[in-house]
Design a protein around this motif. Structure first.
Motif, PDB file in Angstrom:
ATOM      1  N   LEU A  34       0.802  -1.221   0.000  1.00  0.00           N
ATOM      2  CA  LEU A  34       0.000   0.000   0.000  1.00  0.00           C
ATOM      3  C   LEU A  34       0.836   1.274   0.000  1.00  0.00           C
ATOM      4  O   LEU A  34       0.392   2.313  -0.494  1.00  0.00           O
ATOM      5  CB  LEU A  34      -0.942   0.014   1.215  1.00  0.00           C
ATOM      6  CG  LEU A  34      -1.949  -1.139   1.308  1.00  0.00           C
ATOM      7  CD1 LEU A  34      -2.787  -0.996   2.571  1.00  0.00           C
ATOM      8  CD2 LEU A  34      -2.836  -1.184   0.069  1.00  0.00           C
ATOM      9  N   GLY A  35       2.038   1.215   0.567  1.00  0.00           N
ATOM     10  CA  GLY A  35       2.834   2.427   0.710  1.00  0.00           C
ATOM     11  C   GLY A  35       4.154   2.432  -0.030  1.00  0.00           C
ATOM     12  O   GLY A  35       4.825   3.463  -0.102  1.00  0.00           O
ATOM     13  N   GLY A  36       4.555   1.278  -0.570  1.00  0.00           N
ATOM     14  CA  GLY A  36       5.832   1.210  -1.256  1.00  0.00           C
ATOM     15  C   GLY A  36       6.990   1.047  -0.283  1.00  0.00           C
ATOM     16  O   GLY A  36       6.808   1.048   0.941  1.00  0.00           O
ATOM     17  N   PRO A  37       8.213   0.927  -0.811  1.00  0.00           N
ATOM     18  CA  PRO A  37       9.393   0.710   0.035  1.00  0.00           C
ATOM     19  C   PRO A  37       9.619   1.814   1.070  1.00  0.00           C
ATOM     20  O   PRO A  37      10.151   1.562   2.143  1.00  0.00           O
ATOM     21  CB  PRO A  37      10.547   0.666  -0.984  1.00  0.00           C
ATOM     22  CG  PRO A  37       9.900   0.279  -2.260  1.00  0.00           C
ATOM     23  CD  PRO A  37       8.548   0.908  -2.247  1.00  0.00           C
ATOM     24  N   GLY A  38       9.223   3.054   0.736  1.00  0.00           N
ATOM     25  CA  GLY A  38       9.410   4.155   1.678  1.00  0.00           C
ATOM     26  C   GLY A  38       8.673   3.946   2.986  1.00  0.00           C
ATOM     27  O   GLY A  38       9.040   4.534   4.017  1.00  0.00           O
ATOM     28  N   ALA A  39       7.632   3.101   2.993  1.00  0.00           N
ATOM     29  CA  ALA A  39       6.901   2.823   4.230  1.00  0.00           C
ATOM     30  C   ALA A  39       7.819   2.200   5.278  1.00  0.00           C
ATOM     31  O   ALA A  39       7.632   2.420   6.484  1.00  0.00           O
ATOM     32  CB  ALA A  39       5.723   1.887   3.941  1.00  0.00           C
ATOM     33  N   GLU A  78      11.702   6.329  -7.441  1.00  0.00           N
ATOM     34  CA  GLU A  78      10.338   5.828  -7.619  1.00  0.00           C
ATOM     35  C   GLU A  78      10.207   4.343  -7.329  1.00  0.00           C
ATOM     36  O   GLU A  78       9.261   3.913  -6.681  1.00  0.00           O
ATOM     37  CB  GLU A  78       9.868   6.106  -9.053  1.00  0.00           C
ATOM     38  CG  GLU A  78       8.427   5.691  -9.306  1.00  0.00           C
ATOM     39  CD  GLU A  78       7.963   6.029 -10.713  1.00  0.00           C
ATOM     40  OE1 GLU A  78       6.877   5.583 -11.090  1.00  0.00           O
ATOM     41  OE2 GLU A  78       8.708   6.741 -11.422  1.00  0.00           O
ATOM     42  N   THR A  79      11.159   3.546  -7.800  1.00  0.00           N
ATOM     43  CA  THR A  79      11.031   2.093  -7.703  1.00  0.00           C
ATOM     44  C   THR A  79      12.212   1.503  -6.946  1.00  0.00           C
ATOM     45  O   THR A  79      13.360   1.892  -7.164  1.00  0.00           O
ATOM     46  CB  THR A  79      10.964   1.464  -9.112  1.00  0.00           C
ATOM     47  OG1 THR A  79       9.875   2.048  -9.818  1.00  0.00           O
ATOM     48  CG2 THR A  79      10.753  -0.041  -9.019  1.00  0.00           C
ATOM     49  N   VAL A  80      11.905   0.552  -6.050  1.00  0.00           N
ATOM     50  CA  VAL A  80      12.932  -0.189  -5.317  1.00  0.00           C
ATOM     51  C   VAL A  80      12.539  -1.656  -5.345  1.00  0.00           C
ATOM     52  O   VAL A  80      11.451  -2.022  -4.883  1.00  0.00           O
ATOM     53  CB  VAL A  80      13.050   0.285  -3.848  1.00  0.00           C
ATOM     54  CG1 VAL A  80      14.166  -0.496  -3.138  1.00  0.00           C
ATOM     55  CG2 VAL A  80      13.316   1.776  -3.781  1.00  0.00           C
ATOM     56  N   GLY A  81      13.398  -2.488  -5.897  1.00  0.00           N
ATOM     57  CA  GLY A  81      13.082  -3.915  -5.955  1.00  0.00           C
ATOM     58  C   GLY A  81      11.800  -4.207  -6.710  1.00  0.00           C
ATOM     59  O   GLY A  81      11.089  -5.163  -6.411  1.00  0.00           O
ATOM     60  N   GLY A  82      11.473  -3.349  -7.698  1.00  0.00           N
ATOM     61  CA  GLY A  82      10.252  -3.542  -8.472  1.00  0.00           C
ATOM     62  C   GLY A  82       8.998  -3.039  -7.794  1.00  0.00           C
ATOM     63  O   GLY A  82       7.901  -3.182  -8.325  1.00  0.00           O
ATOM     64  N   VAL A  83       9.135  -2.412  -6.618  1.00  0.00           N
ATOM     65  CA  VAL A  83       7.979  -1.929  -5.854  1.00  0.00           C
ATOM     66  C   VAL A  83       7.962  -0.406  -5.897  1.00  0.00           C
ATOM     67  O   VAL A  83       8.989   0.244  -5.703  1.00  0.00           O
ATOM     68  CB  VAL A  83       8.042  -2.411  -4.392  1.00  0.00           C
ATOM     69  CG1 VAL A  83       6.801  -1.962  -3.630  1.00  0.00           C
ATOM     70  CG2 VAL A  83       8.173  -3.925  -4.339  1.00  0.00           C
ATOM     71  N   THR A  84       6.794   0.175  -6.133  1.00  0.00           N
ATOM     72  CA  THR A  84       6.659   1.634  -6.174  1.00  0.00           C
ATOM     73  C   THR A  84       5.728   2.112  -5.070  1.00  0.00           C
ATOM     74  O   THR A  84       4.955   1.348  -4.499  1.00  0.00           O
ATOM     75  CB  THR A  84       6.084   2.087  -7.534  1.00  0.00           C
ATOM     76  OG1 THR A  84       4.792   1.504  -7.706  1.00  0.00           O
ATOM     77  CG2 THR A  84       6.991   1.663  -8.670  1.00  0.00           C
ATOM     78  N   GLY A  85       5.800   3.426  -4.782  1.00  0.00           N
ATOM     79  CA  GLY A  85       4.919   4.005  -3.762  1.00  0.00           C
ATOM     80  C   GLY A  85       5.134   5.494  -3.644  1.00  0.00           C
ATOM     81  O   GLY A  85       6.241   5.993  -3.864  1.00  0.00           O
ATOM     82  N   GLY A  86       4.071   6.240  -3.284  1.00  0.00           N
ATOM     83  CA  GLY A  86       4.167   7.680  -3.119  1.00  0.00           C
ATOM     84  C   GLY A  86       4.562   8.074  -1.703  1.00  0.00           C
ATOM     85  O   GLY A  86       4.501   7.263  -0.772  1.00  0.00           O
ATOM     86  N   VAL A  87       4.948   9.338  -1.531  1.00  0.00           N
ATOM     87  CA  VAL A  87       5.438   9.827  -0.242  1.00  0.00           C
ATOM     88  C   VAL A  87       4.357   9.757   0.832  1.00  0.00           C
ATOM     89  O   VAL A  87       4.586   9.249   1.940  1.00  0.00           O
ATOM     90  CB  VAL A  87       5.960  11.273  -0.387  1.00  0.00           C
ATOM     91  CG1 VAL A  87       6.375  11.821   0.977  1.00  0.00           C
ATOM     92  CG2 VAL A  87       7.137  11.319  -1.354  1.00  0.00           C
ATOM     93  N   ILE A  88       3.159  10.279   0.536  1.00  0.00           N
ATOM     94  CA  ILE A  88       2.086  10.303   1.531  1.00  0.00           C
ATOM     95  C   ILE A  88       1.664   8.889   1.901  1.00  0.00           C
ATOM     96  O   ILE A  88       1.494   8.554   3.079  1.00  0.00           O
ATOM     97  CB  ILE A  88       0.865  11.098   1.009  1.00  0.00           C
ATOM     98  CG1 ILE A  88       1.271  12.541   0.688  1.00  0.00           C
ATOM     99  CG2 ILE A  88      -0.257  11.069   2.044  1.00  0.00           C
ATOM    100  CD1 ILE A  88       1.819  13.302   1.881  1.00  0.00           C
TER     101      ILE A  88
END
Length: 492
Positions: free
Chosen positions: A89-94, A270-280
Motif C-alpha cells: 500500500l505504501g511502497g518501500p518508503g513505508a 520511484e522504484t525499489v526492488g520492483g515496488v513503487t509508492g508515493g510519499v504520503i
C-alpha cells in the motif's frame, strides 16, 4: 454490517488521519528530547538490564520473561503480514517510516513501561499488576478514564487482535490448501463445494490454535511467561538467520535496496526492488503498520512490564527493557521481512499481499522450504502473540475488579475470537484492529505526556546513581512530592 463498517472507517480516519499520525511521532520526539535522547545515549543500558535479569520473586516474572512476552505480542503478524501490507500500500518508503516510528517510539516505550512499574501494586492473586490503567487511575486520579482504557484493551488485545493473529495463521495454511484443491477438478467443477471446503479448513485451523492456546492461558501469566521465554528467542533467531542468508545470497543488491528505501520515502527514487509508492502513502502506511507491529505508545506492553520484578530494583530498568523490545521488533525483525521481499523476484499486488507475499518471497529465495518456513514462523509468531495479548487483557480484567469468573469468561471469549478470526477477510479484521488500537493509543499518549514530569524525575534518579557507580535502587521516600498513588511498600 455496512453501517458498522462505515463507523469504523470514520473512526480510523479520525485517529489515523489527524490524531495519531502526528501524535505518535510528536510524543516520541517529546520524550526523546526531554529525556536526553535516552534510547541512543543509554542503548547499552538496555542490554545490561536484560542480561542481569535472571532472578525474580514469587510476586512477579523476570524482566527477561517480560521482554519475551512483550515480544511475543509485538513479533507477530505485523512483522510478516503487516510489513508486506505496508509495502503493497505504501511502497518501500513505508519501511523508512516504520524505522522512524520505532526509533522515537523507543523513548515512548521507555516512558510508559517506567510508569507501569512505578504504579504497580499487588493483585488479588498476589502477583504484581499494573499498566496504563494503573497510572491513569492512581497517577492522574482519573479512574473513569482508566476504566475506558481497560475496556478498549480487552476489546482490542483480548478479542480483535487475537482474531488478527488467527487470521494470519489461517491465511498461511490457506495457500497450500488452495493448491491442493486446484489439483482436484471435482472442487472446481462445483465452486460452492470448493468454497465450503476452503472455509471449513480455515475454521479447523482456528479451532486447533484455540485448543493449544487454552492449554497455555488457563495456566495464567506464569505459564505464558514460561512458554514465551522458550519459544520467542528460538523463532526470532531462526527468522533473522533466514534473512541473513538471503542477504548473503544477494549481497551485491543490498546497499541499493537499503538506500532505495530511504530515497523512496522522500520521493527521490520511484522504484525499489520492483515496488513503487508515493510519499504520503509511504508515511501513512509505514506509521500505521509500524505502531501495529512495535506497539510503542499503544499502552499494551506496560501491562506485562508491570508484572516484572526489575533488576536493578528501579522503575527505569523495566523501561529500558521494553525500549529494547521495540528495537528488536522493528529495526531487526521487520527490516528482515522487508529486505527479503525486496530482494525477491516478486511484485506486490492486490492479489499478492500480506502473508502470501512474504511466503512467495521466501519461496523465491529458498524454494518450497521457504514457504513452509513462513507458515511455521507465522504459526509460532501469531500463537505467541495470542497468549501475550491475552496476558494484557487479563491485567485489564483484574483492574476492573473482575474476579475468577471474569478471567474465565475472558479466556472463553478469547478462544472464540480465535476461531472466528480464522475465517474472516483480512481487510475487515485489520480495520477493526486499527480502530481499537487508535482509541487505546490516544488515551495512553495523553496520559504519559501528563505524567512526563514523573518520568523525567525517575529517570534522573536512575542515571545519577549509575554515573556515580551506585546500583540504581528506587526509594519513594526520597521523592515525597512525586507520584502520590505509588505503592510505598513495593518501593520502600
Amino acid at each position: 454490517m455496512e453501517l458498522i463498517n462505515s463507523i469504523i472507517d470514520r473512526a480510523n480516519d479520525l485517529f489515523w488521519g489527524y490524531i495519531l499520525i502526528y501524535g505518535l511521532l510528536a510524543t516520541g520526539l517529546y520524550f526523546t528530547i526531554r529525556l536526553g535522547f535516552i534510547q541512543f545515549a543509554n542503548f547499552k543500558e538496555m542490554w545490561r538490564c536484560v542480561a542481569g535479569s535472571g532472578e525474580t520473586d514469587r510476586d512477579g516474572i523476570s524482566p527477561f520473561q517480560a521482554l519475551t512476552v512483550s515480544l511475543a505480542s509485538r513479533v507477530g503478524t505485523g512483522n510478516i503480514a503487516g510489513v508486506a501490507v505496508a509495502l503493497t500500500l505504501g511502497g518501500p518508503g513505508a519501511i523508512f517510516w516504520m524505522w522512524m516510528v520505532a526509533l522515537v517510539g523507543m523513548a515512548t516505550a521507555y516512558a510508559e513501561s517506567t510508569l507501569a512499574q512505578l504504579y504497580k501494586t499487588h493483585g488479588p492473586d498476589g502477583m504484581y499488576r499494573g499498566g496504563p490503567a494503573a497510572y491513569i487511575s492512581r497517577g492522574l486520579g482519573m479512574p473513569w478514564l482508566a476504566a475506558i482504557f481497560s475496556v478498549a484493551l480487552i476489546l482490542s488485545f483480548g478479542l480483535i487482535f487475537n482474531a488478527v493473529q488467527a487470521n494470519s495463521i489461517a491465511e498461511a495454511v490457506a495457500l497450500p490448501i488452495e493448491r491442493m484443491l486446484a489439483e482436484n477438478s471435482t472442487y472446481f467443477a462445483d465452486p460452492d463445494a470448493w468454497f465450503s471446503a476452503f472455509v471449513a479448513a480455515k475454521i479447523i485451523v482456528g479451532a486447533v490454535v484455540a485448543l493449544l492456546a487454552a492449554v497455555v492461558i488457563f495456566g495464567g501469566i506464569p505459564s505464558i511467561a514460561r512458554v514465551a521465554e522458550l519459544v520467542v528467542p528460538i523463532m526470532a533467531g531462526l527468522y533473522l538467520l533466514a534473512a541473513i542468508i538471503a542477504l548473503v545470497m544477494n549481497i551485491e543488491r543490498v546497499p541499493g535496496i537499503l538506500s532505495g528505501i530511504v530515497l523512496n520515502a522522500f520521493g527521490l527514487q520511484e522504484t525499489v526492488g520492483g515496488v513503487t509508492g508515493g510519499v504520503i502513502a509511504a508515511a501513512m502506511n509505514g506509521i500505521k503498520r509500524g505502531l501495529f507491529s512495535n506497539e510503542a505508545g499503544m499502552g499494551s506492553a506496560p501491562n506485562i512490564a508491570a508484572v516484572a520484578t526489575p533488576a536493578p530494583h528501579h522503575p527505569s530498568s523495566q523501561g529500558f527493557v521494553q525500549a529494547l523490545g521495540v528495537f528488536i521488533d522493528t529495526l531487526l525483525v521487520c527490516t528482515a521481512t522487508a529486505v527479503m521481499i525486496l530482494l525477491a523476484d516478486v511484485v506486490p499486488s492486490e492479489e499478492l499481499t500480506g502473508v502470501n507475499l512474504t511466503q512467495s518471497a521466501l519461496g523465491d529465495h529458498f524454494g518450497a522450504w521457504g514457504q513452509i518456513f513462513v507458515g511455521v514462523a507465522i504459526f509460532f509468531f501469531a500463537f505467541t502473540s495470542i497468549i501475550g495479548n491475552y496476558s494484557y487483557a487479563e491485567n485489564a480484567i483484574v483492574h476492573l475488579g473482575g474476579g475468577r469468573g471474569g478471567i474465565i469468561a475472558l479466556r472463553v471469549a478469547v478462544l472464540a475470537m480465535v476461531v472466528w478470526g480464522a475465517s474472516q477477510a483480512v481487510t475487515t479484521v485489520f480495520n477493526f484492529a486499527d480502530a481499537s488500537m487508535g482509541l487505546m493509543a490516544t488515551i495512553n499518549l495523553i496520559a504519559i505526556v501528563l505524567l512526563s514530569g514523573t518520568v523525567a524525575a525517575v529517570t534522573r534518579d536512575y542515571l545519577a546513581k549509575r554515573r556515580v557507580g551506585e546500583e540504581p535502587v528506587f526509594r519513594i521516600s526520597q521523592y515525597p512530592n512525586i507520584a502520590p498513588g505509588v505503592n510505598r511498600e513495593i518501593w520502600s
